[in-house]
Every structure is written in structure tokens, then in C-alpha cells.
Enzyme design. Structure first.
Site: not given
Length: 340
Positions: A168, A220
Site C-alpha cells: 500500500s 461535508k
């Protein structure tokens, strides 16, 4: 029962006394450091050639008899004398270490080490990074990768050695190297993005508990732990993950264009022997083997930047480490888990 009661009282007093001593020491150290400018860290440089030489000489002292050792030392002295008369300019290899946690905390030291070596390194030199990381936060490993990119941009060859794992975010760093060397059974890949979180909204409703989420901006907050998640929020969250994944793929492709990126960017991991076939790495070899070979023709310098810790910080780190070890031991005994 009376014995156990007295022992419990004694133990409580002892623990209280130890805590009180630690608080006093921490307070004293804080008062001493108050008003002082925080001390800077220190760059430690050691020559690895001397380390390898010491290992060889120790073995020679054990295996060779007195006459053989004397003859060998005499020959070495003559060789050293000739080299001093006609010194050869050897290539330099700067060796760095990065042991990554989920926050890529080692980046703070790495940035200073790179700044230091770039003040002297030339394209004739080499930087070797011994990397170990299973990845972590996107922005943290993005910064760590950007630090390594400074070496590439300066035209200094960068070799990345992986002995255990570079997955990763760890592979995001590794791919910047012009050459990636892996141990045969190191873990590589995991070119993907994952995010997960629990949601206890139904549990709260079951107990008649309301949890309000107020936002200014449509997206948001997409998914929450306590609020009620919507399908629209899930779609937006997945969209954000896909965008991040595409940026990850583009980054890897930039530095390793030889990869079939759609084939390897599935989030899968491979061991070194399989990663070589996938062209995720260039060579199978341990970092010890590679550096020992380079030490025959080059001067190897190991760089490590360490921050100076205050007494309260050292006490806190020691206490935290002790707690971590106790919890890990308890969890291992409780679960009897084994990891490969």
C-alpha cells in the site's frame, strides 16, 4: 483473606508512590526546560565499511592461528599503505532506514536525512533505502513519497531494498526507486485504498437516543459513526475512494511505467518471487547481501536523524511502551493467534 487485603493495600501504596515520583520528576524537568529553546535533533553518521570490516576481523581472530593472522595483518597493512599513497575516489552510498507505522511517523527523520545528503550527493553517488511498511494514512505516505521524490529530482540514483514488507503506502514509496530489490518472501503490492467505520445509529434508536449531524455543504459529512447514513452519502464516499485509487495508480505508473497497472492495482499482495514476475520488483536479494556487495567498491555511510527527547517525553514513551507490551502479551495469551 486478611493477607490478600494487606497485600492489596501495600501494592496500592507502592503504585501511588511510584506515580508520585514520576510526577515530581516530570514537573522538575518541565520547570528546567521552561523558557529554553527546544533543542534540535542530531544527525548520526556511521561508516558501514568499518562495521563489515569489524565482523570479518573478529571471525579471522577466531579461525586463524597466530602465524596465519600475523601474515594476513602484514599483507593488509601493505595494501592499506599503498592505498594511502594513491587514494582512489570511491563512489559513496548513503544508507537510510524507514520503518513505517500507520502515520508514517518516520517521515520526520527521513526529511532531514534527505536534506543532509542532498547537500553533498552527486549523480555518481547512490542512496539506498531499507524500507519496511505495510502502509497507512494517504496524506502521511504521500508526504513520505514526496521526500523520496526529491532524491530522484536531484538526479541521484535511488535503490529501495525490501526485506519484509512494502505494501500500500509502503509500495507507493518503493516505486520511486530506480531499482527495487526484494527478499524472496517479502510482501509487496496492495495497490488499493480502504476505509471502514462502524455505525451504531440503529443501536441508538433502539434506546431512544437521538444523534444530530449538522453540516454546511452537501458533502461535508458522507458517512458517520453515530448518524444515519444514506445511500447518497455512501455513493459519494465510494467516489472519493475511487478518485484516491486512481491517483495512486497514476503515481505508481509514473515511476514504474513497465507495470501493467490495471493488473496489479487490484489491492492484492504478492511475495517477492511472484512480484518479480509481475515486475513490481527488479531483483531478488536481501538488503544485507546488496550492501555487502556495494561495500567492496564503495564507501557506505548510514544516516540517522534523531530528535532529542525531553525527560517528560522519555518518561511518557517508556510508560507507553510498557503498557503496549503488557496489552500485547495479554492479548496474545487470550487469543493464541498466529500470524504469517
Amino acid at each position: 483473606m486478611e493477607f490478600f487485603s494487606e497485600y492489596a493495600i501495600f501494592l496500592a501504596k507502592t503504585v501511588t508512590l511510584v506515580i508520585a515520583i514520576l510526577v515530581v520528576l516530570a514537573s522538575f524537568a518541565a520547570l528546567r526546560s521552561k523558557g529554553r529553546r527546544k533543542s534540535a535533533g542530531q544527525l548520526q553518521v556511521s561508516k558501514l565499511n568499518d562495521f563489515y570490516k569489524g565482523l570479518r576481523e573478529r571471525l579471522e581472530q577466531t579461525l586463524l592461528d597466530k602465524d596465519q593472522l600475523k601474515a594476513l595483518r602484514k599483507t593488509q597493512a601493505k595494501t592499506d599503505k599503498k592505498q594511502k599513497k594513491k587514494p582512489e575516489a570511491k563512489p559513496r552510498v548513503f544508507v537510510l532506514d524507514f520503518n513505517g507505522d500507520i502515520k508514517a511517523s518516520a517521515t520526520e527523520s527521513l526529511r532531514h536525512e534527505i536534506t543532509a545528503l542532498l547537500s553533498l550527493a552527486t549523480p555518481k553517488d547512490e542512496v539506498v533505502l531499507r524500507l519496511e511498511s505495510g502502509g497507512g494514512m494517504v496524506h502521511s505516505y504521500g508526504l513520505a513519497s514526496s521526500q523520496l521524490a526529491r532524491i530522484r529530482e536531484a538526479g541521484v540514483p535511488l535503490t529501495v531494498c525490501i526485506d519484509k514488507v512494502a505494501a500500500s503506502g509502503g509500495y507507493m514509496m518503493a516505486c520511486i526507486g530506480q531499482k527495487i530489490i526484494s527478499a524472496p518472501f517479502a510482501i509487496l503490492g496492495s495497490i488499493g485504498v480502504v476505509a471502514q467505520l462502524p455505525n451504531v445509529n440503529r443501536l441508538l434508536k433502539k434506546h431512544d437516543i437521538d444523534f444530530e449531524v449538522l453540516t454546511a455543504g452537501e458533502y461535508k459529512r458522507t458517512l458517520t459513526v453515530f448518524g444515519e447514513n444514506t445511500e447518497k452519502g455512501r455513493e459519494k464516499f465510494q467516489q472519493d475512494l475511487d478518485i484516491t485509487h486512481q491517483l495512486f495508480k497514476n503515481f505508481v505508473s509514473r515511476y514504474r511505467p513497465q507495470l501493467a497497472i490495471d493488473e496489479v492495482a487490484t489491492g492484492e499482495i504478492w511475495l517477492g518471487v511472484a512480484a518479480l514476475d509481475k515486475r513490481l520488483v527488479d531483483e531478488l536479494k536481501t538488503s544485507d547481501e546488496y550492501l555487502a556487495e556495494r561495500a567492496r567498491q564503495s564507501d557506505l555511510y548510514h544516516l540517522h536523524y534523531s530528535e532529542r527527547k525531553s525527560l517528560p517525553e522519555r518518561i511518557g514513551m517508556a510508560a507507553s511502551g510498557s503498557v503496549d507490551r503488557v496489552l500485547l502479551s495479554w492479548w496474545s495469551r487470550l487469543t493464541q493467534q498466529r500470524f504469517w
